[in-house]
Enzyme design. Structure first.
Site, PDB file in Angstrom:
ATOM      1  N   HIS A 195       0.831  -1.192   0.000  1.00 30.94           N
ATOM      2  CA  HIS A 195       0.000   0.000   0.000  1.00 30.94           C
ATOM      3  C   HIS A 195       0.870   1.249   0.000  1.00 30.94           C
ATOM      4  O   HIS A 195       2.045   1.199   0.366  1.00 30.94           O
ATOM      5  CB  HIS A 195      -0.949   0.031   1.197  1.00 30.94           C
ATOM      6  CG  HIS A 195      -0.284   0.027   2.536  1.00 30.94           C
ATOM      7  ND1 HIS A 195       0.284  -1.111   3.085  1.00 30.94           N
ATOM      8  CD2 HIS A 195      -0.095   1.007   3.443  1.00 30.94           C
ATOM      9  CE1 HIS A 195       0.776  -0.822   4.281  1.00 30.94           C
ATOM     10  NE2 HIS A 195       0.570   0.462   4.518  1.00 30.94           N
ATOM     11  N   HIS A 252       0.692   5.506   1.119  1.00 30.48           N
ATOM     12  CA  HIS A 252       0.009   6.545   1.872  1.00 30.48           C
ATOM     13  C   HIS A 252       0.035   7.819   1.032  1.00 30.48           C
ATOM     14  O   HIS A 252       1.114   8.228   0.578  1.00 30.48           O
ATOM     15  CB  HIS A 252       0.740   6.838   3.186  1.00 30.48           C
ATOM     16  CG  HIS A 252       0.792   5.689   4.137  1.00 30.48           C
ATOM     17  ND1 HIS A 252      -0.053   5.591   5.224  1.00 30.48           N
ATOM     18  CD2 HIS A 252       1.600   4.595   4.191  1.00 30.48           C
ATOM     19  CE1 HIS A 252       0.225   4.486   5.892  1.00 30.48           C
ATOM     20  NE2 HIS A 252       1.229   3.859   5.288  1.00 30.48           N
TER      21      HIS A 252
END
Length: 133
Positions: free
Chosen positions: A93, A95
Site C-alpha cells: 500500500h 500513503h
C-alpha cells in the site's frame, strides 16, 4: 490468511472509501497523520509493494493521481506526499498525505483522533472534488 486490507476491500470491515476499480481500492486511514490521509492498496494481496508487477505498480500510481489532485484541491497543503512504509500491515500500500513539509510524513508523530462525523466529512470533501474533475 487475509490481511485487514483484504477484509476492508471485501467489505467485511467498514471503510471510508474514496475510489475503487478492478485492481485498486483507496480509503481514508483511520489513524491519519493529517486530515485526508488516504491509503491506496492493490486488491491482489501482496506483502511488499516492490513485489507487485511493473504494470501493477505503474497502474497504482495512475489510479492514485486523481485522488492526490482532489486532495490538493480541498486541503490546505503545498502538495500531496506519498510514502511507502508497509510494516504494520502485510499488504502492499501507499500513503497519500497532504503535506507542507517533509516532517508531515513523519509516521512517528501522534495520529489524529477523528470522529466518525469528521471522517465522513473528510471523505465527502474528496469525493465531491473527484466528481468535479
Amino acid at each position: 490468511m487475509s490481511s485487514i486490507f483484504s477484509k476492508i476491500i471485501a467489505g467485511d470491515i467498514p471503510s471510508y472509501k474514496i475510489a475503487e476499480n478492478e485492481q485498486f481500492y483507496a480509503f481514508l486511514d483511520i489513524f491519519p497523520l493529517v486530515e485526508g490521509h488516504t491509503l491506496v492498496v492493490p486488491k491482489k494481496e501482496t506483502d511488499k509493494l516492490f513485489d507487485v508487477s511493473d504494470e501493477e505498480l505503474a497502474a497504482l500510481l495512475v489510479f492514485a493521481k486523481p485522488i492526490a489532485k482532489a486532495m490538493e484541491a480541498v486541503f490546505p497543503c503545498d502538495r500531496v506526499g506519498i510514502s511507502v512504509v508497509g510494516l504494520e500491515v502485510p499488504h502492499a500500500h501507499v500513503h497519500l498525505v497532504p503535506i507542507n513539509s517533509a516532517d508531515d510524513l513523519n509516521f512517528t508523530r501522534p495520529k489524529l483522533k477523528l470522529t466518525a462525523e469528521q471522517m465522513q466529512a473528510t471523505q465527502q470533501k474528496i469525493l465531491d472534488q473527484l466528481n468535479q474533475q
